[in-house]
Design a protein around this motif. Sequence first.
Motif, short mmCIF file in Angstrom:
data_model
loop_
_atom_site.label_atom_id
_atom_site.label_comp_id
_atom_site.label_asym_id
_atom_site.label_seq_id
_atom_site.Cartn_x
_atom_site.Cartn_y
_atom_site.Cartn_z
N ARG A 64 0.82 -1.21 0.00
CA ARG A 64 0.00 0.00 0.00
C ARG A 64 0.86 1.28 0.00
O ARG A 64 0.35 2.37 -0.06
CB ARG A 64 -0.93 0.02 1.20
CG ARG A 64 -1.95 -1.11 1.17
CD ARG A 64 -2.79 -1.12 2.43
NE ARG A 64 -3.83 -2.12 2.40
CZ ARG A 64 -3.66 -3.41 2.65
NH1 ARG A 64 -2.45 -3.85 2.96
NH2 ARG A 64 -4.67 -4.24 2.59
N ILE A 66 2.59 2.55 2.51
CA ILE A 66 2.28 3.31 3.72
C ILE A 66 3.32 2.97 4.79
O ILE A 66 3.69 1.80 4.97
CB ILE A 66 0.87 2.97 4.23
CG1 ILE A 66 -0.19 3.34 3.17
CG2 ILE A 66 0.57 3.72 5.53
CD1 ILE A 66 -1.58 2.95 3.57
N ARG A 88 1.29 8.41 10.42
CA ARG A 88 1.12 7.53 9.24
C ARG A 88 1.43 8.33 7.99
O ARG A 88 0.85 9.41 7.79
CB ARG A 88 -0.30 6.99 9.19
CG ARG A 88 -0.54 6.01 8.03
CD ARG A 88 -1.96 5.52 7.99
NE ARG A 88 -2.89 6.58 7.61
CZ ARG A 88 -3.99 6.88 8.27
NH1 ARG A 88 -4.30 6.21 9.38
NH2 ARG A 88 -4.78 7.85 7.86
N ASN A 90 1.31 8.17 3.94
CA ASN A 90 0.82 7.50 2.74
C ASN A 90 1.46 8.15 1.54
O ASN A 90 1.08 9.24 1.13
CB ASN A 90 -0.70 7.62 2.67
CG ASN A 90 -1.29 6.72 1.59
OD1 ASN A 90 -0.66 6.44 0.57
ND2 ASN A 90 -2.54 6.26 1.82
N LYS A 92 1.37 7.17 -1.44
CA LYS A 92 0.56 7.07 -2.66
C LYS A 92 -0.35 8.28 -2.79
O LYS A 92 -0.51 8.83 -3.88
CB LYS A 92 -0.25 5.77 -2.62
CG LYS A 92 -1.05 5.54 -3.91
CD LYS A 92 -1.80 4.22 -3.85
CE LYS A 92 -0.83 3.03 -3.83
NZ LYS A 92 -1.54 1.73 -3.89
N THR A 93 -0.96 8.69 -1.66
CA THR A 93 -1.85 9.86 -1.68
C THR A 93 -1.13 11.13 -1.23
O THR A 93 -1.74 12.20 -1.14
CB THR A 93 -3.06 9.62 -0.76
OG1 THR A 93 -2.59 9.43 0.58
CG2 THR A 93 -3.86 8.40 -1.22
#
Length: 888
Positions: A64, A66, A88, A90, A92-93
């Motif tokens: 993912r 993350i 966290r 991320n 990707k985002t």
Amino acid sequence: MAIDTIIKRDSLPKVKSPAGKKNLPAKGAKPATAAKDTSSKSKGNLENLVKWTAEDSSYVDKERNIMYLYGRARVTYEDFEVDADYIRVNQKTHEIFARGQKDPKTHRYVGRPIVKQKSDKPAAADSMFYNYETKKAKVFNPASEQTGNFISGGVAKKLNETEVAYHNVLYSTCDLPYPDTHFGIVITKGIAEKNQIVSGPAYLEIAGVPLPLAIPFGFFPKPNSRASGVILPTFGEDAKRGFFLQNFGYYVGINDNIDLTNMASVYSKGSYELSTTARYIKRYAYQGTAKLSYSSNKYGNPGDPATKSYNILWSHAQDPNASPGSIFSASVNAGSSNYYSNSPGTQNYNYQQMTQATLHSSIAYSRTWAGTPFNLAVSATHSQDIANKTISIELPSFTFNMASISPFDSKDRVGEQKWYQRLTISYSSTGTNKVDNVPENNLFKSSITKRLQSGFKQTIPVGLNLTFLKYFQFSTNATYNEFWNFQTVNQHYDRLNTSITSTTSSSNPNLVIDTAFGFKRTGQYNLGASLSTKLYGTMNFKGKLQAIRHVMTPSFSFNYSPDYTNASYNKTIVSQVAVPYPYQLTRYSTYANSAYPVTATPKQAGIGFSLDNTLEAKIRPKATDTSQTAKKVQILQGFSISTFYNFAADSFRLSTISLTGHTAVFNQKLNISFGGILDPYVLNVRDSIQNGVIVKYSKLVDRFTLQDGHLPRLTSFFVSASINLNSKSKMPNKFNPNLPNSINANTMRGLTPDQAERLALVSQDQTAFVDFNVPWNVNLNYNFTYGNTNGYQTTVAHTIQANGDLNITPKWKVTVQSDVDIRKQKVSNIQFGFYRDLHCWDLSMQWTPFGYYKMYNVMLRVKASILQDLKLSKRNDYTTNSSYNPYY
């Protein structure tokens, strides 16, 4: 800003991984241990590295994309930095999520995210989302400071680099995050820009309770520099002047070096007050404050004229390093005698200011020439007697000094000084131009020039100090004084007045004193010598007390001055020309009212004697004391006896015997001073009849009391004691933790502008600062005086002054100040103070329950330095009662 301590990860419950399994990485995820400093290249073609650390543990979900960080985690990207208990990332985002954690033991929310970006101040939150690509963020329950104001609660959304949208946030002066904030304005919707917040509907909230005080829209400043603006008034009621709007006005921030505060107060019964305060500062050079106040008060019946008064305050301090060798300073407090009593609210009912007897001012300049013994001081002084409404002014006065030099000593001398090389000489010259005790109403009239006293005085002392026989110090001196005066007086009796009576010249209405203008000079000299040594006596003991040492310092002196009674300035006048009696002869000096009075003293040739004593004890150290050093304890720090015997006098050759002493006990906490005067001559007290009433009178006889078997008579005696007891401070200055508890010239130069502003606030209003870190404090002063000079009339004063404060709770403090006359068993004054620390607000009350200045004053004010004028007050002014007497 308050930041909770972050607890170790192993003390918190385990958190599920994104894969839904407790404590296990998701499929394809690669476990990782705690990392100290790691950089990773994002897959989003990021141009910069994302740096991260985690104290507890971390792992990466590669599937993912993350990354999870636990325990004191930190992520840094470009100019963005966030610390939190859990983060966290991320990739990707391009989103970073951070939050705190609930401590299972204390149930407190700890490890809140702390965000820092560019040069902005750190901001805290409960949780937050941040997109490091778009630079947008969403923050829940934020807590940030905006120059003395704080924003907390609700939701904040960062729109771009300069704008932030707010929803249901609390705008207040409290630095605690919501819901600990007690007071503020709830902004339902708003946009924060660089220097202001533009809000939609907003309402007031106190202790979490909304009040029906709302506005449809508003502008809230976020100043990063001085800004001009309106000062809000205080509403209230005065017992004598009616309802009021007090201390409203306008603040003008001219620049970084000077500002101006204009204030006004109006009362419903016609009174008003005006004031203008200017503060100025130049770093590393000088700083000061100037204030001009004017008041017009109507206390009487309608139609009566108003009581008008004014006051001028000016203080100026120069940095000692700004101009080495020269210093300029000013401390001015001048104006109408009735200003402080008529305007108690201006100084928040300060009892010392309302009851002060005098006002003083001084403006001074001094210059020292490096490498020379010369220095110059020029000053202008002012002294005002409030009770008698008189003023004394010196404008200007100067002193020019030459320090002692040894004219026969050589700079290249080798070895000890010869006796003639110890000869010293110095010079001092003073000048003044003054008027004394002028009625206030006559100060600016042309007739004041007739009361001017101008003159100069020059002094040349010559001295020689020698030591002989190792233990004796011998000194001799000769002093010459030269007096230059421009005003002298001539006295005579008015012979045409038929009501001439034989009275003393000071009370005779027929005595005429004429002032003559013109230069007059005269000189006087005196000679002296002294001999002193030290005598030591020690008594040794067994036990805890090791020894007592007594040190005596006897001193003998010889003084000579010629007879000046036949000088030309010593004149005689006769009260009557009638023959034979009664008549009266009076002697006076023509320099009696001059700038430098010259007294026609008779010949003096006598020996003076003084004996100083100190007493010290030595205490053996305890067996557990590794240093084994004896402790020294001062029993008597000083006790002196002195007198003088004049061989040239025709009677009463022995002067009175003076006794003085001082000591401190209980680890120097209790200070005691005492003293008295003994008369060695016999005093006969007789009865007489005056207007059919028996009255007493006394006459001194030229006979020693010891010749009759009696000790010298005690004519006066005093003893005073003072003690200060307090508990130790719990922590540094709570008013400002960065502000040192002890302020001196060195620390003043290191203060930040905010600290200097807070210190200036405390200096002008002492009630603005109460130290809750000292749980209790007590100051006691005891005074006893006794006097009996005529042998039959005794005066005794017996008083105690007490003041102190006590923390009833960690947030409540009570102060008390009182004056007690023990002999008359009367309390002349008592004042109570009550203080409540409301964290971002202060509640204070001053109460004088009885007496001439009976009053109360309740005030609720904001602590923030930039909002000091935001306050609510209720007070009852003191009521003047001319018939009140605190002693009867």
